[in-house]
Design an enzyme around this catalytic site. Structure first.
Site, PDB file in Angstrom:
ATOM      1  N   SER A  67       0.620  -1.488   0.349  1.00  0.00           N
ATOM      2  CA  SER A  67       0.131  -0.079   0.146  1.00  0.00           C
ATOM      3  C   SER A  67       1.237   1.461   0.181  1.00  0.00           C
ATOM      4  CB  SER A  67      -1.078   0.141   1.441  1.00  0.00           C
ATOM      5  OG  SER A  67      -1.938  -1.454   1.340  1.00  0.00           O
TER       6      SER A  67
HETATM    7  C1  SAM Z   1      -2.885  -4.130  -0.406  1.00  0.00           C
HETATM    8  S1  SAM Z   1      -2.841  -5.640  -0.200  1.00  0.00           S
HETATM    9  C2  SAM Z   1      -1.758  -5.391   2.039  1.00  0.00           C
HETATM   10  C3  SAM Z   1      -1.045  -5.029   1.371  1.00  0.00           C
HETATM   11  C4  SAM Z   1       0.133  -5.671   3.011  1.00  0.00           C
HETATM   12  N1  SAM Z   1      -1.237  -5.068   4.166  1.00  0.00           N
HETATM   13  C5  SAM Z   1       1.372  -5.099   2.965  1.00  0.00           C
HETATM   14  O1  SAM Z   1       1.285  -3.991   3.626  1.00  0.00           O
HETATM   15  O2  SAM Z   1       2.282  -5.168   2.160  1.00  0.00           O
HETATM   16  C6  SAM Z   1      -4.139  -6.118   0.058  1.00  0.00           C
HETATM   17  C7  SAM Z   1      -3.911  -7.981  -0.182  1.00  0.00           C
HETATM   18  O3  SAM Z   1      -5.084  -8.150   0.519  1.00  0.00           O
HETATM   19  C8  SAM Z   1      -5.161  -9.602  -0.049  1.00  0.00           C
HETATM   20  N2  SAM Z   1      -6.253 -10.365   0.146  1.00  0.00           N
HETATM   21  C9  SAM Z   1      -7.620 -10.465  -0.715  1.00  0.00           C
HETATM   22  N3  SAM Z   1      -8.796 -11.014   0.026  1.00  0.00           N
HETATM   23  C10 SAM Z   1      -8.251 -11.483   1.120  1.00  0.00           C
HETATM   24  C11 SAM Z   1      -9.176 -12.134   1.426  1.00  0.00           C
HETATM   25  N4  SAM Z   1     -10.343 -13.049   1.398  1.00  0.00           N
HETATM   26  N5  SAM Z   1      -8.860 -12.847   3.252  1.00  0.00           N
HETATM   27  C12 SAM Z   1      -7.661 -12.414   3.612  1.00  0.00           C
HETATM   28  N6  SAM Z   1      -6.730 -11.410   2.296  1.00  0.00           N
HETATM   29  C13 SAM Z   1      -7.327 -11.516   1.147  1.00  0.00           C
HETATM   30  C14 SAM Z   1      -4.883  -9.552  -1.421  1.00  0.00           C
HETATM   31  O4  SAM Z   1      -4.640 -10.742  -1.624  1.00  0.00           O
HETATM   32  C15 SAM Z   1      -3.587  -8.647  -0.696  1.00  0.00           C
HETATM   33  O5  SAM Z   1      -2.378  -8.635  -0.876  1.00  0.00           O
END
Ligand code: SAM
Length: 415
Positions: A67
């Site tokens: 992010s």
């Molecule tokens: C914007 S990224 C998060 C960035 C992270 N917090 C970092 O510090 O790098 C969003 C994440 O949510 C995950 N995601 C999407 N759907 C999800 C779910 N149902 N459960 C858990 N993770 C999920 C994606 O795989 C992705 O890695």
């Protein structure tokens, strides 16, 4: 000082100067945890720019990203983490945010970070191993990485003092509320009538969740069982599409197509709108107060508009795309009013259909009402989430699959 140290210090200095980092604890965490260790395939410049870094794609769209540092700082400040707290993160991604949070909660605290993608979890494990010396030096708490669908939280380690989603959701799921400790805080990017709002919600003794702070944001959406149901529908015979969120009184695409086929007059805008007023500012106000509100966006089909029709490039520019707030009748004579750019670079309200001018006048009235209360934007709204059966949609009443969001402007004027 290494080049990485310098790049990291520069990023943190800029986040402090911009007021994104506001507390010593969050600043200390950003200074202690080097972002580039979580983005090993990227240059130092990319790792320390104030940009989101997409790291995973499916069908041409990013499914994961590190992010944007500004947004991470805003969210960490919204979270108000304290030493010793238990935290659940949904959307572990690179593991960077988990590392920052573990640094804030310290050795007595604990972070569980869940991601739906096993490869991301494996990579995040490696990143955390590389950053282990820095985390140990900062007295960071333990981090547990779990591959699971975060829509159901992670009951094995509940309760949590804080649950944070770093991925957008359409709903406030009961599992998250149930796994919050008494007085706990849930922070999530929540879709509200097509806008995404990063809302810090405190769980009250009465079971309601009340916002402590609201910020505008733009996150990748949840996959899996909690995936978004809102959609964008192309409008036949045009190069336009309409957003159809799952939580409003969705505009009828056929009614829009019928209206667009009958171009009418234009009305002067009482004042111009900014790009931020498409999904935040006025656009958010319109969506939350007017049952006929919708947003038109470009469909990217290149279909030419008929004479006097509406071209996609008349919508307001937003990055590489376009979008405009609009108002449409839901019954009776069709009428559509859209905020559009004119050839001389100004803005006007373009009206379509037999009731177009009436709807245009209503759009002007809504702009004036918004201005009269100080042009509120996301931070000026207070949201209350009432878990349970969804209520009927209406002004300020936004039904969700597992409850209702009540929205009201919290103060007169921009704070
Ligand atoms: C914007 S990224 C998060 C960035 C992270 N917090 C970092 O510090 O790098 C969003 C994440 O949510 C995950 N995601 C999407 N759907 C999800 C779910 N149902 N459960 C858990 N993770 C999920 C994606 O795989 C992705 O890695």
């Amino acid at each position: 000082m290494t080049a990485a140290d310098r790049a990291g210090a520069h990023m943190v200095d800029a986040l402090c100067a911009a007021g994104r980092i506001r507390s010593p604890a969050v600043e200390r965490a950003f200074r202690a945890v080097p972002r580039h260790l979580f983005l090993p395939s990227f240059t130092l410049h990319e790792a320390y720019a104030d940009d989101a870094v997409p790291i995973r794609f499916a069908e041409g769209a990013a499914t994961s990203s590190a992010s944007q540092p500004s947004m991470m700082a805003i969210m960490l400040e919204q979270l108000e983490l304290r030493a010793g707290q238990r935290v659940l993160e949904i959307g572990a991604g690179t593991g960077y945010n988990a590392a920052l949070m573990a640094t804030v909660v310290g050795r007595q605290g604990r972070v569980v970070a869940v991601d739906i993608d096993q490869e991301l979890i494996d990579d995040a494990c490696e990143h955390l191993a590389t950053a282990a010396p820095q985390l140990a030096a900062a007295d960071a708490g333990a981090i547990e990485l779990v591959c699971a669908d975060g829509a159901v939280g992670h009951p094995e380690r509940a309760p949590y003092d804080r649950i944070v989603l770093t991925v957008g959701s359409d709903d406030v799921r009961p599992e998250w509320v149930a796994q919050l400790a008494e007085g706990g805080r849930l922070l999530l990017p929540l879709a509200v009538r097509g806008s995404q709002l990063c809302v810090a919600l405190d769980l009250g003794e009465d079971g309601l969740l009340r916002s402590d702070s609201v910020q505008s944001c733009m996150f990748i959406r949840l996959r899996g069982i909690g995936s978004a149901t809102g959609r964008t529908v192309a409008l036949a015979g045009t190069d336009l599409a309409v957003e159809v969120p799952s939580d409003g009184l969705p505009a009828d695409p056929e009614r829009l197509v019928a209206a667009l086929a009958e171009p009418g007059g234009a009305i002067r805008m009482p004042f111009p709108l900014r790009q931020a007023d498409i999904w935040d500012g006025f656009g958010l106000w319109l969506a939350l107060t007017e049952p006929g509100a919708c947003r038109l966006v470009g469909a990217g089909t290149g279909t030419p508009a008929p004479a006097d029709g509406l071209f996609a490039d008349e919508l307001l520019p937003v990055g590489p795309s376009v979008g405009s707030p609009a108002l449409v009748t839901s019954h009776g004579p069709t009428g559509l009013a859209v905020v559009a750019q004119t050839a001389d670079g100004r803005q006007a309200i373009r009206c379509f259909g037999p009731a177009g001018m009436d709807v245009g006048a209503a759009l002007v009235g809504s702009m004036q009402a918004w201005a009269a209360v100080g042009r509120p934007g996301a931070p000026d709204w207070r949201l209350t989430v009432v878990p349970g059966e969804p209520g009927e949609p209406g002004p300020g009443v936004v039904p969700k699959p597992h409850g209702t969001v009540l929205a009201e402007v919290r103060s007169q004027g921009r704070r």
